[in-house]
Design a protein around this motif. Structure first.
Motif, short mmCIF file in Angstrom:
data_model
loop_
_atom_site.label_atom_id
_atom_site.label_comp_id
_atom_site.label_asym_id
_atom_site.label_seq_id
_atom_site.Cartn_x
_atom_site.Cartn_y
_atom_site.Cartn_z
N VAL A 145 10.44 31.70 12.24
CA VAL A 145 10.06 30.33 11.89
C VAL A 145 10.53 30.05 10.47
CG1 VAL A 145 8.14 28.73 11.52
CG2 VAL A 145 8.02 30.40 13.37
N SER A 146 11.25 28.95 10.31
CA SER A 146 11.68 28.53 8.98
C SER A 146 11.31 27.06 8.80
CB SER A 146 13.17 28.75 8.79
OG SER A 146 13.90 28.13 9.81
N ILE A 147 10.83 26.75 7.61
CA ILE A 147 10.42 25.38 7.30
C ILE A 147 11.07 24.96 5.98
CG2 ILE A 147 8.49 23.80 6.89
CD1 ILE A 147 6.70 25.81 8.40
N ASP A 148 11.89 23.93 6.07
CA ASP A 148 12.55 23.35 4.90
C ASP A 148 11.69 22.16 4.45
OD1 ASP A 148 14.12 21.81 3.18
OD2 ASP A 148 15.93 22.02 4.39
N MET A 149 11.17 22.23 3.22
CA MET A 149 10.36 21.15 2.67
C MET A 149 11.04 20.52 1.46
SD MET A 149 6.66 22.99 3.00
CE MET A 149 7.17 24.70 2.99
N PHE A 150 12.33 20.69 1.36
CA PHE A 150 13.21 20.25 0.30
C PHE A 150 12.93 20.95 -1.03
CE2 PHE A 150 15.04 17.70 -3.07
CZ PHE A 150 16.35 17.67 -2.64
N HIS A 151 11.75 20.86 -1.56
CA HIS A 151 11.43 21.49 -2.84
C HIS A 151 11.38 23.01 -2.72
CE1 HIS A 151 10.52 17.59 -4.50
NE2 HIS A 151 9.84 17.35 -3.40
N CYS A 152 11.11 23.46 -1.51
CA CYS A 152 11.01 24.89 -1.25
C CYS A 152 11.22 25.13 0.24
CB CYS A 152 9.65 25.42 -1.69
SG CYS A 152 8.26 24.56 -0.90
N GLY A 153 11.35 26.37 0.58
CA GLY A 153 11.48 26.76 1.97
C GLY A 153 10.55 27.92 2.26
N VAL A 154 10.06 27.97 3.49
CA VAL A 154 9.16 29.04 3.89
C VAL A 154 9.71 29.69 5.15
CG1 VAL A 154 6.80 29.61 4.55
CG2 VAL A 154 7.20 27.79 2.92
N LEU A 155 9.72 31.01 5.14
CA LEU A 155 10.17 31.79 6.28
C LEU A 155 9.00 32.61 6.79
CD1 LEU A 155 13.43 33.18 4.65
CD2 LEU A 155 13.26 31.20 6.16
N PHE A 156 8.88 32.72 8.10
CA PHE A 156 7.81 33.52 8.70
C PHE A 156 8.42 34.53 9.66
CE2 PHE A 156 5.61 29.58 7.65
CZ PHE A 156 4.46 30.05 7.05
N ILE A 157 7.77 35.67 9.72
CA ILE A 157 8.13 36.71 10.67
C ILE A 157 7.01 36.74 11.70
CG2 ILE A 157 8.53 39.19 10.94
CD1 ILE A 157 9.25 39.14 7.89
N ARG A 158 7.26 36.13 12.85
CA ARG A 158 6.24 36.05 13.91
C ARG A 158 6.88 36.46 15.22
NH1 ARG A 158 1.71 33.35 13.64
NH2 ARG A 158 2.07 32.40 15.66
N LYS A 159 6.62 37.69 15.63
CA LYS A 159 7.28 38.24 16.82
C LYS A 159 6.89 37.49 18.09
CE LYS A 159 7.81 42.67 14.69
NZ LYS A 159 6.98 43.61 14.06
N GLU A 160 5.72 36.87 18.10
CA GLU A 160 5.24 36.19 19.31
C GLU A 160 5.81 34.78 19.46
OE1 GLU A 160 2.14 35.40 16.09
OE2 GLU A 160 3.37 37.08 16.71
N GLN A 161 6.62 34.35 18.54
CA GLN A 161 7.12 32.98 18.56
C GLN A 161 8.64 32.96 18.69
OE1 GLN A 161 5.17 30.55 15.77
NE2 GLN A 161 6.54 28.81 16.02
N VAL A 162 9.14 31.97 19.44
CA VAL A 162 10.58 31.81 19.56
C VAL A 162 11.13 31.28 18.23
CG1 VAL A 162 10.55 31.43 22.05
CG2 VAL A 162 10.40 29.48 20.50
N LYS A 163 12.40 31.54 17.99
CA LYS A 163 13.03 31.15 16.74
C LYS A 163 13.15 29.63 16.69
CE LYS A 163 16.88 32.52 13.85
NZ LYS A 163 16.15 33.41 12.97
N GLU A 164 12.61 29.03 15.60
CA GLU A 164 12.65 27.59 15.41
C GLU A 164 12.82 27.28 13.92
OE1 GLU A 164 10.09 24.91 18.01
OE2 GLU A 164 8.90 26.74 17.89
N HIS A 165 13.51 26.20 13.64
CA HIS A 165 13.68 25.71 12.27
C HIS A 165 13.12 24.30 12.18
CE1 HIS A 165 15.30 25.05 8.32
NE2 HIS A 165 15.97 23.99 8.75
N PHE A 166 12.32 24.04 11.16
CA PHE A 166 11.69 22.75 10.98
C PHE A 166 12.08 22.16 9.61
CE2 PHE A 166 9.04 25.28 13.73
CZ PHE A 166 8.79 24.42 14.79
N ILE A 167 12.26 20.87 9.57
CA ILE A 167 12.52 20.16 8.34
C ILE A 167 11.39 19.15 8.20
CG2 ILE A 167 14.13 18.68 7.07
CD1 ILE A 167 16.36 19.89 8.84
N ILE A 168 10.48 19.40 7.27
CA ILE A 168 9.21 18.68 7.17
C ILE A 168 9.14 17.92 5.84
CG2 ILE A 168 6.70 18.86 7.16
CD1 ILE A 168 7.86 19.72 9.81
N ARG A 169 8.83 16.64 5.92
CA ARG A 169 8.55 15.84 4.72
C ARG A 169 7.11 16.08 4.29
NH1 ARG A 169 10.98 12.01 7.92
NH2 ARG A 169 8.95 11.20 8.54
N ILE A 170 6.94 16.35 3.01
CA ILE A 170 5.57 16.52 2.51
C ILE A 170 5.33 15.59 1.34
CG2 ILE A 170 5.22 18.87 3.31
CD1 ILE A 170 5.98 19.78 0.50
#
Length: 166
Positions: free
Chosen positions: A141-166
């Motif tokens: 799981v990867s989340i792009d929030m422009f100011h920063c990015g967050v990566l997660f290691i979650r074996k139970e989840q399919v690979k997804e990338h999100f671009i989120i406005r905060i």
């Protein structure tokens, strides 16, 4: 400057809010953590980091980079351990792929570890590094929030990338 402006315009065109998220894990993270009005720090990316640590109840952090986070961490999380054997959160101003692979091979990262990277759109090199990091097989799981990015290691989840406005 132009690079950041152009990157921000691309971000605005591609980004979504909680309504565009179909992952329960990410939806809860966005609505119950990122969109909270609570302010823990004046710097947006540090505020996101501190809210995320509280939301996930992380106890151990590893710090890489120039940002001095020890004081805000001690204020908000006095029991936080910096530099533990098992890492819940990795904070980096810049995180190299080899460093992340080393942490994973040394088994310092676990299934719910969060990798927080500051200023992922600041330069073309950082943008390229971010794209390379989200392509790593161990990142699901990867989340792009422009100011920063967050990566997660979650074996139970399919690979997804999100671009989120905060």
């Amino acid at each position: 400057m132009f690079c950041v402006l152009f990157s921000y315009l691309k971000f605005l065109l591609k980004s979504t809010n909680e309504h565009g998220v179909h992952s329960p894990f990410v939806f809860n993270y966005v609505t119950k953590c990122l969109y909270l009005k609570q302010k823990r720090d004046n710097i947006k990316s540090i505020n996101i980091l501190l809210k995320s640590i509280a939301y996930f109840n992380h106890k151990n952090i590893e710090l890489y980079g120039k940002q001095d986070l020890k004081k805000p961490l001690q204020i908000h999380f006095p029991n936080m351990v910096i530099g533990a054997n098992m890492i819940d959160v990795v904070y980096a101003d810049e995180l190299e792929i080899d460093m992340l692979k080393r942490l994973f091979s040394e088994e310092k990262l676990h299934n719910n570890s969060m990798i927080f990277i500051n200023s992922i759109h600041q330069t073309p090199e950082k943008q390229e590094l971010w794209r390379n990091l989200i392509e790593l097989p161990l990142i699901t799981v990867s989340i792009d929030m422009f100011h920063c990015g967050v990566l997660f290691i979650r074996k139970e989840q399919v690979k997804e990338h999100f671009i989120i406005r905060i």
